[in-house]
Design a protein around this motif. Structure first.
Motif, PDB file in Angstrom:
ATOM      1  N   UNK A  37      26.066  33.021  31.773  1.00  0.00           N
ATOM      2  CA  UNK A  37      25.462  32.805  33.099  1.00  0.00           C
ATOM      3  C   UNK A  37      26.170  33.647  34.163  1.00  0.00           C
ATOM      4  N   UNK A  38      25.433  34.012  35.198  1.00  0.00           N
ATOM      5  CA  UNK A  38      26.037  34.638  36.368  1.00  0.00           C
ATOM      6  C   UNK A  38      26.554  33.533  37.279  1.00  0.00           C
ATOM      7  N   UNK A  39      27.387  33.894  38.235  1.00  0.00           N
ATOM      8  CA  UNK A  39      27.931  32.885  39.151  1.00  0.00           C
ATOM      9  C   UNK A  39      26.821  32.239  39.976  1.00  0.00           C
ATOM     10  N   UNK A  40      25.819  33.029  40.358  1.00  0.00           N
ATOM     11  CA  UNK A  40      24.686  32.466  41.108  1.00  0.00           C
ATOM     12  C   UNK A  40      23.953  31.413  40.280  1.00  0.00           C
ATOM     13  N   UNK A  41      23.757  31.723  39.001  1.00  0.00           N
ATOM     14  CA  UNK A  41      23.056  30.770  38.135  1.00  0.00           C
ATOM     15  C   UNK A  41      23.876  29.487  37.978  1.00  0.00           C
ATOM     16  N   UNK A  42      25.184  29.644  37.878  1.00  0.00           N
ATOM     17  CA  UNK A  42      26.044  28.460  37.747  1.00  0.00           C
ATOM     18  C   UNK A  42      25.970  27.611  39.015  1.00  0.00           C
ATOM     19  N   UNK A  43      25.972  28.283  40.167  1.00  0.00           N
ATOM     20  CA  UNK A  43      25.831  27.557  41.434  1.00  0.00           C
ATOM     21  C   UNK A  43      24.565  26.706  41.446  1.00  0.00           C
TER      22      UNK A  43
END
Ligand code: ZN
Length: 151
Positions: A83-89
């Motif tokens: 996952x990207x950090x945006x997706x994790x957010x």
């Protein structure tokens, strides 16, 4: 808490994760380290994340504490690889809203996977903090991560 007050299905998933917590080995190199304690319950948790080309390549850390905090952290770590950090957010926000009483949509439930089992914890307000501990810590650590240029 009385785990037997939860539905069987929830209990199974929570027990499985709390007995065999995933991604519980300390990484040599981490880009993001999130840690938190919950003094009300004695929970301690940490999650390490290593990134490669903006996506999570490795997850580690350590935790001790009650079954709910362990299971919740373990379920979260399972969602992170790739996952990207945006997706994790986004995933963290869905979970936080669910724990605060908003019913997730089917699509949101699908993104949460096993984590949906923690919905039952909402019936036990003191335990919501245990369930949110690792998630809130990771959210803060991502916010503070300097390499987060929104890529
Ligand atoms: Zn706890």
């Amino acid at each position: 808490m009385a785990l037997n007050e939860l539905d069987d299905l929830y209990r199974e998933a929570i027990l499985d994760h709390s007995r065999k917590p995933r991604h519980q080995a300390v990484l040599d190199r981490a880009d993001i380290t999130a840690s938190a304690v919950n003094p009300f319950c004695g929970d301690e948790t940490s999650i390490q994340v290593a990134l490669e080309s903006g996506r999570v390549s490795q997850v580690g850390g350590r935790a001790k504490g009650c079954a709910i905090s362990q299971a919740s952290r373990s379920m979260l770590t399972q969602l992170l690889i790739g996952q990207s950090l945006d997706e994790i957010d986004t995933i963290i926000a869905i979970f936080q809203r669910m724990m605060r009483g908003r019913e997730p949509s089917l699509e949101e439930m699908a993104r949460l996977g096993d984590v949906g089992a923690l919905e039952g914890v909402r019936q036990f307000p003191v335990r919501i903090k245990c369930a949110l501990l690792a998630w809130s810590a990771l959210e803060e650590a991502i916010e503070a991560y300097p390499g987060d240029e929104g890529a």
